[in-house]
Design a protein around this motif. Structure first.
Motif, PDB file in Angstrom:
ATOM      1  N   GLN A  41       0.970  -1.200  -0.087  1.00  0.00           N
ATOM      2  CA  GLN A  41      -0.084  -0.012   0.091  1.00  0.00           C
ATOM      3  C   GLN A  41       0.938   1.322   0.013  1.00  0.00           C
ATOM      4  OE1 GLN A  41      -3.185   0.099   2.949  1.00  0.00           O
ATOM      5  NE2 GLN A  41      -4.026  -1.922   2.243  1.00  0.00           N
ATOM      6  N   GLN A  42       0.412   2.229  -0.690  1.00  0.00           N
ATOM      7  CA  GLN A  42       1.179   3.259  -1.088  1.00  0.00           C
ATOM      8  C   GLN A  42       0.419   4.632  -1.123  1.00  0.00           C
ATOM      9  OE1 GLN A  42       4.055   2.750  -3.986  1.00  0.00           O
ATOM     10  NE2 GLN A  42       5.110   4.922  -3.916  1.00  0.00           N
ATOM     11  N   PHE A  43       0.792   5.791  -0.642  1.00  0.00           N
ATOM     12  CA  PHE A  43       0.090   7.111  -1.021  1.00  0.00           C
ATOM     13  C   PHE A  43       0.841   7.868  -2.293  1.00  0.00           C
ATOM     14  CE2 PHE A  43      -0.362  11.656  -0.293  1.00  0.00           C
ATOM     15  CZ  PHE A  43      -1.587  11.923  -0.498  1.00  0.00           C
ATOM     16  N   LEU A  44      -0.008   8.207  -3.138  1.00  0.00           N
ATOM     17  CA  LEU A  44       0.823   8.950  -4.289  1.00  0.00           C
ATOM     18  C   LEU A  44       0.366  10.452  -4.146  1.00  0.00           C
ATOM     19  CD1 LEU A  44      -0.414   6.273  -6.974  1.00  0.00           C
ATOM     20  CD2 LEU A  44       1.888   6.563  -5.878  1.00  0.00           C
ATOM     21  N   PRO A  45       1.097  11.151  -3.919  1.00  0.00           N
ATOM     22  CA  PRO A  45       0.578  12.532  -3.586  1.00  0.00           C
ATOM     23  C   PRO A  45       0.496  13.493  -4.898  1.00  0.00           C
ATOM     24  CG  PRO A  45       3.212  12.539  -3.164  1.00  0.00           C
ATOM     25  CD  PRO A  45       2.466  11.101  -3.260  1.00  0.00           C
ATOM     26  N   ASP A  46       1.031  12.993  -6.094  1.00  0.00           N
ATOM     27  CA  ASP A  46       0.892  13.772  -7.348  1.00  0.00           C
ATOM     28  C   ASP A  46       1.292  12.984  -8.502  1.00  0.00           C
ATOM     29  OD1 ASP A  46       3.727  13.541  -7.266  1.00  0.00           O
ATOM     30  OD2 ASP A  46       4.091  15.454  -6.367  1.00  0.00           O
ATOM     31  N   ASP A  47       1.082  13.514  -9.671  1.00  0.00           N
ATOM     32  CA  ASP A  47       1.468  12.668 -10.940  1.00  0.00           C
ATOM     33  C   ASP A  47       2.616  12.296 -11.053  1.00  0.00           C
ATOM     34  OD1 ASP A  47      -1.341  13.454 -11.617  1.00  0.00           O
ATOM     35  OD2 ASP A  47      -0.542  15.086 -12.804  1.00  0.00           O
ATOM     36  N   ALA A  48       3.646  12.918 -10.578  1.00  0.00           N
ATOM     37  CA  ALA A  48       4.858  12.253 -10.523  1.00  0.00           C
ATOM     38  C   ALA A  48       5.221  11.202  -9.735  1.00  0.00           C
ATOM     39  CB  ALA A  48       6.115  13.410  -9.956  1.00  0.00           C
ATOM     40  N   ALA A  49       4.485  11.062  -8.746  1.00  0.00           N
ATOM     41  CA  ALA A  49       4.669   9.604  -7.781  1.00  0.00           C
ATOM     42  C   ALA A  49       3.728   8.680  -8.635  1.00  0.00           C
ATOM     43  CB  ALA A  49       3.865   9.832  -6.511  1.00  0.00           C
ATOM     44  N   THR A  50       2.519   9.144  -9.264  1.00  0.00           N
ATOM     45  CA  THR A  50       1.985   8.010  -9.901  1.00  0.00           C
ATOM     46  C   THR A  50       2.722   7.562 -11.207  1.00  0.00           C
ATOM     47  OG1 THR A  50      -0.386   9.047  -9.459  1.00  0.00           O
ATOM     48  CG2 THR A  50      -0.101   7.695 -11.559  1.00  0.00           C
ATOM     49  N   ALA A  51       3.557   8.490 -11.824  1.00  0.00           N
ATOM     50  CA  ALA A  51       4.559   7.861 -13.147  1.00  0.00           C
ATOM     51  C   ALA A  51       5.412   7.149 -12.477  1.00  0.00           C
ATOM     52  CB  ALA A  51       5.076   9.244 -13.620  1.00  0.00           C
ATOM     53  N   ALA A  52       6.219   7.492 -11.284  1.00  0.00           N
ATOM     54  CA  ALA A  52       7.129   6.638 -10.530  1.00  0.00           C
ATOM     55  C   ALA A  52       6.685   5.246 -10.352  1.00  0.00           C
ATOM     56  CB  ALA A  52       7.774   7.194  -9.480  1.00  0.00           C
ATOM     57  N   LEU A  53       5.364   5.247  -9.750  1.00  0.00           N
ATOM     58  CA  LEU A  53       4.885   3.782  -9.458  1.00  0.00           C
ATOM     59  C   LEU A  53       4.558   2.965 -10.673  1.00  0.00           C
ATOM     60  CD1 LEU A  53       3.741   1.722  -7.254  1.00  0.00           C
ATOM     61  CD2 LEU A  53       1.627   2.890  -7.834  1.00  0.00           C
ATOM     62  N   GLY A  54       4.345   3.663 -11.862  1.00  0.00           N
ATOM     63  CA  GLY A  54       3.850   3.034 -13.136  1.00  0.00           C
ATOM     64  C   GLY A  54       5.338   2.296 -13.591  1.00  0.00           C
ATOM     65  N   ALA A  55       6.288   3.229 -13.543  1.00  0.00           N
ATOM     66  CA  ALA A  55       7.790   2.748 -13.901  1.00  0.00           C
ATOM     67  C   ALA A  55       7.934   1.499 -13.061  1.00  0.00           C
ATOM     68  CB  ALA A  55       8.832   3.864 -13.780  1.00  0.00           C
ATOM     69  N   GLU A  56       7.869   1.511 -11.712  1.00  0.00           N
ATOM     70  CA  GLU A  56       8.305   0.467 -11.024  1.00  0.00           C
ATOM     71  C   GLU A  56       7.546  -0.820 -11.481  1.00  0.00           C
ATOM     72  OE1 GLU A  56       8.022   1.069  -6.628  1.00  0.00           O
ATOM     73  OE2 GLU A  56       8.725   3.303  -7.096  1.00  0.00           O
ATOM     74  N   LEU A  57       6.171  -0.807 -11.414  1.00  0.00           N
ATOM     75  CA  LEU A  57       5.240  -1.797 -11.849  1.00  0.00           C
ATOM     76  C   LEU A  57       5.758  -2.479 -13.239  1.00  0.00           C
ATOM     77  CD1 LEU A  57       1.694  -0.501 -10.765  1.00  0.00           C
ATOM     78  CD2 LEU A  57       3.238  -2.194  -9.542  1.00  0.00           C
ATOM     79  N   ALA A  58       5.918  -1.445 -14.134  1.00  0.00           N
ATOM     80  CA  ALA A  58       6.351  -1.705 -15.604  1.00  0.00           C
ATOM     81  C   ALA A  58       7.777  -2.760 -15.309  1.00  0.00           C
ATOM     82  CB  ALA A  58       6.544  -0.805 -16.445  1.00  0.00           C
ATOM     83  N   ALA A  59       8.465  -2.387 -14.718  1.00  0.00           N
ATOM     84  CA  ALA A  59       9.843  -3.094 -14.483  1.00  0.00           C
ATOM     85  C   ALA A  59       9.831  -4.701 -13.886  1.00  0.00           C
ATOM     86  CB  ALA A  59      10.840  -2.438 -13.554  1.00  0.00           C
ATOM     87  N   THR A  60       8.529  -4.640 -13.338  1.00  0.00           N
ATOM     88  CA  THR A  60       8.236  -6.271 -12.578  1.00  0.00           C
ATOM     89  C   THR A  60       7.389  -6.922 -13.779  1.00  0.00           C
ATOM     90  OG1 THR A  60       6.107  -5.641 -11.632  1.00  0.00           O
ATOM     91  CG2 THR A  60       8.242  -5.147 -10.489  1.00  0.00           C
TER      92      THR A  60
END
Length: 139
Positions: free
Chosen positions: A2-21
């Protein structure tokens, strides 16, 4: 996770993390109410998979499915919101290519898609409306 995404940059960072997996054959369900950030996260994942931060990734709301070619293979981004009947999902071909990575918004409209999911991402808007809360579960 579970994670809090404060903004669009955090969403993009999570997207990149997920994509790598992700690996070919993964089916990712993006759950959440309207405006919860499902398309924004899908866009970030697809851009990371394509290694193209400027890639045009429109919402598939009206097309139902948008295909992409990436270094990890084919990617399908689907939005089942407008699906009239769960049996219509067969016509979309989301499960036809075992090498495709499939991202599905509003998957609850097609139980067979929910059953086939390998990753479930739930997004919600916290009280006050700032940022997004996200939960990621691997099946």
């Amino acid at each position: 996770m579970q994670q809090f995404l404060p903004d669009d940059a955090a969403t993009a960072a999570l997207g990149a993390e997920l994509a790598a997996t992700l690996v070919p054959g993964d089916l990712i369900i993006l759950n959440g109410d309207l405006g919860a950030g499902k398309t924004a996260l899908a866009r970030a994942i697809i851009r990371a998979l394509a290694n193209d931060p400027a890639l045009d990734v429109p919402s598939p709301t009206f097309a139902l499915v948008q295909p992409y070619d990436t270094a990890k293979g084919p990617v399908l981004h689907a939005d089942l919101y407008r699906l009239g009947d769960p049996r219509e999902v067969d016509e979309l071909g989301l499960l036809d290519n075992p090498d495709a990575i499939v991202l599905v918004e509003w998957a609850e409209r097609a139980p067979e898609i929910v059953e086939a999911a390998t990753l479930v991402v739930a997004l919600s808007i916290p009280p006050g409306g700032a940022g997004r809360q996200v939960s990621v579960t691997r099946r």
